[in-house]
Write an enzyme that holds these catalytic residues in place. Structure first.
Site, PDB file in Angstrom:
ATOM      1  CD  GLN A  98      60.692  15.742  34.470  1.00 40.49           C
ATOM      2  OE1 GLN A  98      60.213  14.769  33.905  1.00 40.49           O
ATOM      3  NE2 GLN A  98      59.992  16.829  34.759  1.00 40.49           N
ATOM      4  CE1 TYR A 168      54.810  12.150  38.422  1.00 37.57           C
ATOM      5  CE2 TYR A 168      57.108  11.573  38.150  1.00 37.57           C
ATOM      6  CZ  TYR A 168      55.825  11.612  37.656  1.00 37.57           C
ATOM      7  OH  TYR A 168      55.555  11.112  36.412  1.00 37.57           O
ATOM      8  NE  ARG A 344      49.357  19.588  25.815  1.00 36.43           N
ATOM      9  CZ  ARG A 344      48.329  20.099  26.476  1.00 36.43           C
ATOM     10  NH1 ARG A 344      47.189  19.433  26.517  1.00 36.43           N
ATOM     11  NH2 ARG A 344      48.426  21.253  27.107  1.00 36.43           N
TER      12      ARG A 344
HETATM   13  C1  LIG Z   1      52.770  12.571  26.463  1.00 34.25           C
HETATM   14  C2  LIG Z   1      53.190  13.465  27.573  1.00 34.25           C
HETATM   15  C3  LIG Z   1      54.142  13.021  28.493  1.00 34.25           C
HETATM   16  C4  LIG Z   1      54.557  13.842  29.541  1.00 34.25           C
HETATM   17  N1  LIG Z   1      55.536  13.413  30.391  1.00 34.25           N
HETATM   18  C5  LIG Z   1      55.991  14.248  31.360  1.00 34.25           C
HETATM   19  C6  LIG Z   1      57.087  13.872  32.188  1.00 34.25           C
HETATM   20  O1  LIG Z   1      57.692  12.804  32.039  1.00 34.25           O
HETATM   21  N2  LIG Z   1      57.456  14.744  33.153  1.00 34.25           N
HETATM   22  C7  LIG Z   1      56.840  15.941  33.331  1.00 34.25           C
HETATM   23  O2  LIG Z   1      57.208  16.697  34.226  1.00 34.25           O
HETATM   24  N3  LIG Z   1      55.827  16.338  32.550  1.00 34.25           N
HETATM   25  C8  LIG Z   1      55.403  15.535  31.563  1.00 34.25           C
HETATM   26  N4  LIG Z   1      54.412  15.956  30.722  1.00 34.25           N
HETATM   27  C9  LIG Z   1      53.833  17.314  30.897  1.00 34.25           C
HETATM   28  C10 LIG Z   1      54.535  18.322  29.975  1.00 34.25           C
HETATM   29  O3  LIG Z   1      55.875  18.515  30.357  1.00 34.25           O
HETATM   30  C11 LIG Z   1      53.849  19.688  30.045  1.00 34.25           C
HETATM   31  O4  LIG Z   1      53.977  20.140  31.363  1.00 34.25           O
HETATM   32  C12 LIG Z   1      52.375  19.658  29.646  1.00 34.25           C
HETATM   33  O5  LIG Z   1      52.204  18.912  28.449  1.00 34.25           O
HETATM   34  C13 LIG Z   1      51.825  21.075  29.436  1.00 34.25           C
HETATM   35  O6  LIG Z   1      52.572  21.764  28.468  1.00 34.25           O
HETATM   36  P1  LIG Z   1      52.037  21.914  26.930  1.00 34.25           P
HETATM   37  O7  LIG Z   1      50.745  22.667  26.978  1.00 34.25           O
HETATM   38  O8  LIG Z   1      53.135  22.694  26.246  1.00 34.25           O
HETATM   39  O9  LIG Z   1      51.866  20.554  26.376  1.00 34.25           O
HETATM   40  C14 LIG Z   1      53.991  15.140  29.682  1.00 34.25           C
HETATM   41  C15 LIG Z   1      53.057  15.572  28.731  1.00 34.25           C
HETATM   42  C16 LIG Z   1      52.650  14.763  27.697  1.00 34.25           C
HETATM   43  C17 LIG Z   1      51.651  15.286  26.710  1.00 34.25           C
END
Ligand SMILES: Cc1cc2nc3c(=O)[nH]c(=O)nc-3n(C[C@H](O)[C@H](O)[C@H](O)COP(=O)(O)O)c2cc1C
Length: 389
Positions: A98, A168, A344
């Site tokens: 990324q 961002y 997650r």
């Molecule tokens: C601990 C954590 C860190 C994350 N860091 C990033 C990141 O660095 N860049 C990004 O685009 N999204 C980040 N996200 C968002 C996830 O990529 C994702 O979009 C979000 O958790 C929703 O998807 P999910 O329901 O499968 O968790 C992060 C999410 C979590 C929980």
């Protein structure tokens, strides 16, 4: 289209299935370089059956880090990243980097560099003013994205994911709320989209068809006056017409204005407060619940919005947000999405894809308590899972 566990093509890359590990900043690069812990994090995801894991966060410039403990792409990090991609490939998966510029989300008190934004504003985390990007800055921003993509090629990555979401830098240019410029970078959707398009084209030009190029693209900032679905769909159409991207991963929310909009579920105010020093800690304790709005979680919660993008676009799309079961994955395929991304659920259980393949009725045990979020400061992990390091 075959099912989620069938092989797939993502631009020039062949993937063993249609499951992508979404970027979750790993918090395993204390000195900004690859560590064994970072490699093991991604090796475990690869061994767990996902087709592609996403390394996050790879900043394209020092001031593009959200905080100082992050990788800045460049020749120095190639050997470490090469070890990481080798480890992922040995497990039969692909690796994506990324690439992003945090812009106004950057904590300049941590990075030591002034944060860049479309227009000046106060960053409430660092309590510092962001600097409005100059024409020279913007030319450099486009170039360093292409340079960073080339570093990814040299490091053995199969794909790069450009960060066009969460307010961002690029997403804040797209946002009518954060982009208050009075020049050629604002005034119409096309002008606000210029930076995203320039970056995507420059990256594609540099990498050719050596690797896939995705963008994580915000459908809706979830803030008043921000980028809303109607306008973001116009931007997506422009990106599609440019032909520089192999897929869009559809996201939402604003790290500045409405972070929980992306996550839904519980707001871990106490844990967030605990991750910061005073006086920020007290501020979060007092005002956290008012600032961090709580949204109801449901599986595939971005599907209603993403469906509109699916109907309007022909390019490959990745469904993100609450993908936790085989049922949701199968449904995403039926709705015409080409891939699903999981954040997650794979933090909790990196081998969930393998389990879902043999137990179609299984589902993630993630409770979307969101207590993983403040762990980004100490090594990102699921606090409920015993097996995560
Ligand atoms: C601990 C954590 C860190 C994350 N860091 C990033 C990141 O660095 N860049 C990004 O685009 N999204 C980040 N996200 C968002 C996830 O990529 C994702 O979009 C979000 O958790 C929703 O998807 P999910 O329901 O499968 O968790 C992060 C999410 C979590 C929980």
């Amino acid at each position: 289209m075959n099912g989620v566990f069938g092989p797939a093509r993502l631009g020039p890359v062949r993937l063993r299935n249609r499951i992508i590990k979404a970027a979750t900043f790993e918090g395993r690069t204390p000195r900004g370089v690859v560590t064994d812990e970072l490699i093991e994090f991604h090796r475990a995801v690869a061994a767990g059956g996902a087709a592609m894991t996403t390394v996050a966060y790879c900043a394209v410039a020092p001031e593009g880090r959200t905080e100082r403990r992050q990788i800045v792409m460049g020749p120095d990090v190639v050997p470490g990243l090469r070890r990481l991609t080798d480890a992922v490939h040995r497990e039969g998966a692909a690796a994506s980097a990324q690439l992003g510029h945090a812009g106004p989300v950057s904590d300049s008190s941590s990075t030591g560099n002034a944060a860049l934004a479309p227009s000046w504003r106060l960053n409430p985390m660092s309590m510092r003013i962001t600097r409005a990007a100059t024409e020279d800055d913007l030319r450099r921003i486009v170039r360093v994205h292409a340079d960073a993509a080339w570093t990814a090629v040299e490091s053995g990555f199969d794909a790069v994911e450009l960060h066009f979401g969460h307010n961002y830098l690029i997403s804040s240019f797209l946002s009518p709320r954060f982009n208050r410029r009075r020049d050629e970078w604002n005034g119409s959707t096309e002008k606000r989209a210029r930076l995203a398009r320039d970056v995507a084209r420059a990256v594609r030009e540099r990498v050719g068809d050596r690797i896939a190029v995705l963008a994580k693209f915000g459908m809706d900032d979830g803030v008043r006056g921000g980028l809303r679905p109607e306008e973001s769909l116009t931007v997506a159409r422009l990106l599609q017409a440019d032909g520089a991207l192999d897929a869009l991963e559809l996201t939402c929310g604003s790290s500045l204005g409405n972070p929980m909009y992306l996550f839904r579920g519980d707001v871990p105010v106490r844990e967030f407060a605990g991750a910061f020093r005073q006086p920020l800690r007290a501020g979060i304790r007092l005002f956290g619940r008012a600032v961090l709005h709580e949204y109801l979680y449901e599986d595939a919660y971005l599907l209603p919005e993403a469906r509109k993008f699916r109907a309007a676009l022909t390019m490959p799309l990745v469904l993100l947000g609450g993908v936790t079961s085989r049922r949701v994955m199968d449904h995403a395929m039926v709705e015409g999405f080409d891939f699903v991304a999981m954040g997650r659920a794979l933090l909790m259980e990196p081998d969930l894809p393998n389990r879902l393949r043999t137990e179609p009725m299984a589902r993630s045990a993630c409770t979307h308590c969101n207590k993983c979020m403040p762990t980004i400061y100490t090594g990102t992990r699921c606090v409920l899972a015993a097996h995560t390091s």
